[in-house]
Design a protein around this motif. Structure first.
Motif, PDB file in Angstrom:
ATOM      1  N   SER A  34       0.808  -1.220   0.000  1.00 51.25           N
ATOM      2  CA  SER A  34       0.000   0.000   0.000  1.00 51.25           C
ATOM      3  C   SER A  34       0.843   1.272   0.000  1.00 51.25           C
ATOM      4  O   SER A  34       0.468   2.267  -0.629  1.00 51.25           O
ATOM      5  N   ASP A  35       1.998   1.254   0.669  1.00 51.45           N
ATOM      6  CA  ASP A  35       2.875   2.430   0.659  1.00 51.45           C
ATOM      7  C   ASP A  35       3.439   2.692  -0.733  1.00 51.45           C
ATOM      8  O   ASP A  35       3.557   3.836  -1.163  1.00 51.45           O
ATOM      9  N   GLU A  36       3.781   1.623  -1.438  1.00 48.27           N
ATOM     10  CA  GLU A  36       4.315   1.768  -2.792  1.00 48.27           C
ATOM     11  C   GLU A  36       3.242   2.274  -3.761  1.00 48.27           C
ATOM     12  O   GLU A  36       3.517   3.124  -4.609  1.00 48.27           O
ATOM     13  N   HIS A  38       0.669   4.111  -2.936  1.00 47.82           N
ATOM     14  CA  HIS A  38       0.462   5.525  -2.583  1.00 47.82           C
ATOM     15  C   HIS A  38       1.562   6.397  -3.180  1.00 47.82           C
ATOM     16  O   HIS A  38       1.281   7.433  -3.782  1.00 47.82           O
ATOM     17  N   ARG A  67      -2.784  10.642   3.083  1.00 47.50           N
ATOM     18  CA  ARG A  67      -2.582   9.222   2.787  1.00 47.50           C
ATOM     19  C   ARG A  67      -3.935   8.556   2.758  1.00 47.50           C
ATOM     20  O   ARG A  67      -4.686   8.593   3.711  1.00 47.50           O
TER      21      ARG A  67
END
Length: 70
Positions: A34-36, A38, A67
């Motif tokens: 999910s961070d990638e 985003h 975020r």
């Protein structure tokens, strides 16, 4: 792949559809966390603003992005 979601001509009632960009990225790149996802969408958002300054007034500036819950 996700540029149309930032285009005001593709939006709905003048609103950007960038939240759909998250879905498209997740579906096409399931190995990304999910961070990638985003980071990729925020980078594409910033790139769209830089490439289309005359068509990006409807978008929040990258520093205003929160975020998303992925």
């Amino acid at each position: 792949m996700i540029e149309p979601f930032f285009d005001p001509q593709q939006g709905w009632a003048g609103q950007a559809l960038e939240h759909l960009a998250y879905r498209v990225v997740r579906e096409n790149f399931p190995a990304l966390d999910s961070d990638e996802v985003h980071a990729l969408v925020v980078a594409a958002h910033r790139l769209y603003i830089e490439r289309h300054p005359d068509r990006s007034d409807h978008l929040p500036r990258p520093t205003e992005l929160l975020r998303a819950n992925l």
